[in-house]
Write an enzyme that holds these catalytic residues in place. Structure first.
Site, mmCIF file in Angstrom:
data_model
loop_
_atom_site.group_PDB
_atom_site.id
_atom_site.type_symbol
_atom_site.label_atom_id
_atom_site.label_comp_id
_atom_site.label_asym_id
_atom_site.label_seq_id
_atom_site.Cartn_x
_atom_site.Cartn_y
_atom_site.Cartn_z
ATOM 1 N N GLU A 44 -6.060 -8.549 5.846
ATOM 2 C CA GLU A 44 -7.438 -8.301 5.279
ATOM 3 C C GLU A 44 -8.496 -9.211 4.044
ATOM 4 O OE1 GLU A 44 -8.433 -4.704 2.513
ATOM 5 O OE2 GLU A 44 -6.357 -3.976 4.043
ATOM 6 N N GLU A 76 -1.005 -2.650 0.556
ATOM 7 C CA GLU A 76 -1.690 -3.182 -1.352
ATOM 8 C C GLU A 76 -0.833 -1.867 -2.194
ATOM 9 O OE1 GLU A 76 -5.698 -3.260 -2.022
ATOM 10 O OE2 GLU A 76 -5.214 -5.220 -0.379
HETATM 11 C C1 BGC Z 1 -8.045 -2.416 0.700
HETATM 12 C C2 BGC Z 1 -9.275 -1.232 1.695
HETATM 13 C C3 BGC Z 1 -10.713 -1.349 0.611
HETATM 14 C C4 BGC Z 1 -10.810 -3.240 0.814
HETATM 15 C C5 BGC Z 1 -12.772 -3.432 0.098
HETATM 16 C C6 BGC Z 1 -8.761 -3.048 0.290
HETATM 17 O O1 BGC Z 1 -8.135 -2.589 -0.726
HETATM 18 O O2 BGC Z 1 -7.424 -2.368 1.354
HETATM 19 O O3 BGC Z 1 -9.102 -0.477 2.346
HETATM 20 O O4 BGC Z 1 -11.726 -0.928 1.538
HETATM 21 O O5 BGC Z 1 -9.744 -3.632 0.285
HETATM 22 O O6 BGC Z 1 -12.829 -3.156 -1.255
#
Ligand code: BGC
Length: 447
Positions: A353, A164
């Protein structure tokens, strides 16, 4: 919903990042990252920011638990200051030994390592030299990525160059790391250098790893709500915001240059683009990592303030925000996948993610996180729907395996499937959501 609905080629994983879990901030010659410095300056809320969840010393048990829950892949990231203290040579063999052990253990367990080269923990020394505003960082990062490929590429077949870039740039825009506050012009220059660095690193890694390796990268990928604007003005604003938050990274990678036509706010970027840069920012990734938590910030017309960037809460199945303020809206993932499946930088997608952060409570030894289970189920149903529409999305990584350090917000937002009891020696306690995944993945249960 059953595992079988997704087929055999679907990857089920969990994701994490070095600073958020490792701890051991000075072990074996590791030098400080910008996040160690944030902890030192008191800008990471609460206690123990630099301790992560002590994964550095507890990785064997953690990996065994991830395996027991039924996941077949584990996404980790490499700490640049653990491997190359100040950001450049020399390589730190003791730091590398830690990742060797983690990777070997994963392979012994049958957990496929998915490795992110850079997830926000920049060496402090490079920050002090101008961080991503300095053009020379493109070469520094590419050299680091090449060394990582050489060191771990014999065992790691799935790579993500960056996590990101938008989050890094967003924090520069907001001035979160800065002494002097917001800095939009630094942010644009940095974004361009990150695009160049990501593509150059991709090429160097390809040269080391060959065609068999899967080299991807990850981006905040989402769309602004309303997903189907009904008037011209809203559509234009939506286009502008998506360009500033997503297309600014995807378009150059896909060979489209920058989306200048979408918003005037990008114009100052032009002065940082040198001859040949647009070709140099292009790279054919094997997959694009989709990081989706909810819809993007939208502009709301507020009294007195006028158009103001806000995370608008869609009128969807629920009106709820996570502890980090992101509205929970699985439907937005479907719109995102539909939009970006046709993008030249993203012809294969993996959800690298997704998750939900809240303040879980340990009651009678148990964490009943029904909302998280609901969120995962709905997002996975959306992925299944997208696949049925023919969108090539073939993996889902839950953020995160365990609660960890949520950057500036410290320990408070808990995103884990596994609860970390900081009051009791960092004890790991699987939440109901962990058991839900276990039933889905290991028992073939209909959940
Ligand atoms: C990031 C993580 C973060 C997660 C939750 C993502 O934007 O890659 O590092 O912990 O979101 O907010």
């Amino acid at each position: 919903m059953q595992r079988a609905d997704f087929g055999d080629d679907f990857t089920w994983g969990v994701a994490s990042a070095s600073f958020q879990i490792e701890g051991a901030p000075t072990a074996d010659g590791k030098k400080p990252s910008i996040w160690d410095e944030m902890v030192r300056l008191g800008r990471v809320a609460g206690e123990g920011g630099d301790q992560g969840i002590q994964f550095h010393d507890r990785y064997e048990d953690d990996l065994a638990l991830i395996h027991e829950l039924g996941f077949d892949a584990n996404r980790i990231s490499l700490s640049w200051p653990r491997l190359m203290g100040n950001g450049r040579d020399p390589w730190n063999p003791k730091g590398a030994d830690f990742y060797d052990r983690v990777i070997d253990r994963m392979l012994e367990l049958g957990l496929e390592p998915w490795v992110t080269v850079h997830h926000w923990d920049l060496p402090l020394a490079l920050w002090n030299q101008g961080a991503w505003t300095r053009r020379g960082i493109v070469e520094d990062f590419a050299a680091f990525a090449e060394r990582c490929a050489e060191a771990f590429g014999d065992r790691v077949k799935h790579w993500m160059v960056f996590n990101e870039p938008f989050s890094v740039i967003g924090s520069i825009v907001a001035g979160l790391h800065e002494r002097r506050g917001p800095h939009p012009s630094k942010a644009l220059r940095s974004a361009h250098h990150m695009n160049l660095a990501c593509a150059e690193a991709g090429r160097r890694m390809r040269a080391v790893l060959g065609d068999a390796a899967q080299i991807g990268t990850t981006n905040v990928m989402s769309v602004v709500h309303p997903y189907e604007p009904t008037d011209e003005r809203t559509a234009r604003r939506k286009r502008a915001l998506e360009a500033l938050m997503v297309d600014i990274f995807l378009d150059p990678a896909g060979g489209l240059g920058y989306p200048f036509e979408a918003t005037k706010l990008l114009a100052p970027l032009k002065r940082h683009i040198e001859d040949g840069d647009l070709e140099a920012a292009t790279f054919r990734y094997d997959f694009m990592g989709v990081q989706y938590y909810g819809p993007l910030v939208g502009l709301r017309q507020l009294p007195v303030l006028g158009p103001t960037p806000l995370l608008s809460v869609p009128d969807g199945e629920v009106r709820i925000r996570s502890e980090v303020g992101v509205p929970l809206d699985p439907e937005g993932l479907l719109w995102t996948l539909r939009k970006y499946a046709r993008h030249p930088a993203a012809d294969r997608l993996v959800i690298t993610e997704g998750g939900f952060g809240c303040q879980d409570r340990l009651v009678d030894g148990r964490i009943r996180d029904d909302i998280r289970i609901w969120s995962y189920r709905r997002h996975l149903e959306v992925v299944a729907e997208a696949r049925a529409e023919g969108i090539p999305v073939d993996g889902y990584f839950a953020w995160s395996y365990a609660d960890n350090i949520e950057w500036y917000l410290g320990r408070r937002p808990r995103f884990g499937l596994v609860y970390v009891d900081y009051e009791d020696d960092y004890r790991r306690i699987p939440k109901d959501s962990a058991r839900w995944f276990q039933a889905l993945l290991t028992e073939g249960a209909d959940v």
